[in-house]
Design a protein around this motif. Structure first.
Motif: not given
Length: 199
Positions: A97-114
């Motif tokens: 939930f916090c890779p390389v001191q970058r907390p996972v947010t909703d924006a992180t989880l939308t920077d994706t593709n199925v």
């Protein structure tokens, strides 16, 4: 190309965990080496990483414990772990939930593709964010560019290099890596720098 699951039991564990996360409605995405694999790239690691939001960590452990995973909160403070207790032994998944001191947010989880991973569709982290995570792991204590080169080469067309340049500018190790792959013809450092400045 799909990996036969009898030859790569981690794939079966990955799909099992993704299925249960989708069933419970917990937002997640595949990251790490298997995300590189899912995007058609060359992976050099052999572990499973999912990204989740910190507030969902307890839900993840509860959901997976109910279907036989053994879960643990390690002391690092930026992930939880789950082991799939199969006949072949314990297979580990990191839920970060916090890779390389970058907390996972909703924006992180939308920077994706199925993307289908061995026929199981799941959200997969963008190639750009994968590259950012890779280069930000390097420090004075660990700096192995050989682990980043296959990712940069195999995913180069999918990566937003100006964004990588901009978001890793504080790291001298990242800059050294970008200089190296510029010289190797993987990307153009001057172009990435110019386009980053224009944003």
């Amino acid at each position: 190309m799909a990996v036969p699951e009898d030859r790569q039991p981690l794939i079966a564990t990955l799909k099992k965990a993704a299925f249960h996360l989708k069933e419970t409605g917990i937002p997640f995405c595949l990251a790490g080496s298997f995300a590189v694999y899912a995007r058609g790239g060359e992976s050099v690691d052999h572990d499973i990483d999912f990204l989740i939001k910190e507030e969902d960590a307890d839900r993840v452990m509860t959901a997976l414990s109910e279907v036989g995973f053994r879960c643990e909160v390690p002391p690092e403070g930026w992930l939880v772990k789950a082991w799939d207790q199969t006949d072949g032994g314990d297979l580990l998944i990191d839920f970060i939930f916090c890779p390389v001191q970058r907390p996972v947010t909703d924006a992180t989880l939308t920077d994706t593709n199925v993307i289908a991973v061995n026929a199981c569709h799941m959200p997969v982290l963008s190639a750009t964010e994968l590259m950012i995570h890779k280069v930000l792991t390097w420090s004075a204590h660990y700096c192995d560019f050989a682990r980043g080169l296959p990712v940069a080469r195999s995913l180069r067309e999918q990566i937003d290099w100006p964004r990588v340049f901009r978001e890793t500018a504080h790291s001298p190790y990242a800059h050294a890596f970008l200089f190296l792959i510029d010289r190797l013809g993987v990307m153009s450092l001057s172009e990435a720098s110019a386009l980053s400045a224009a944003v």
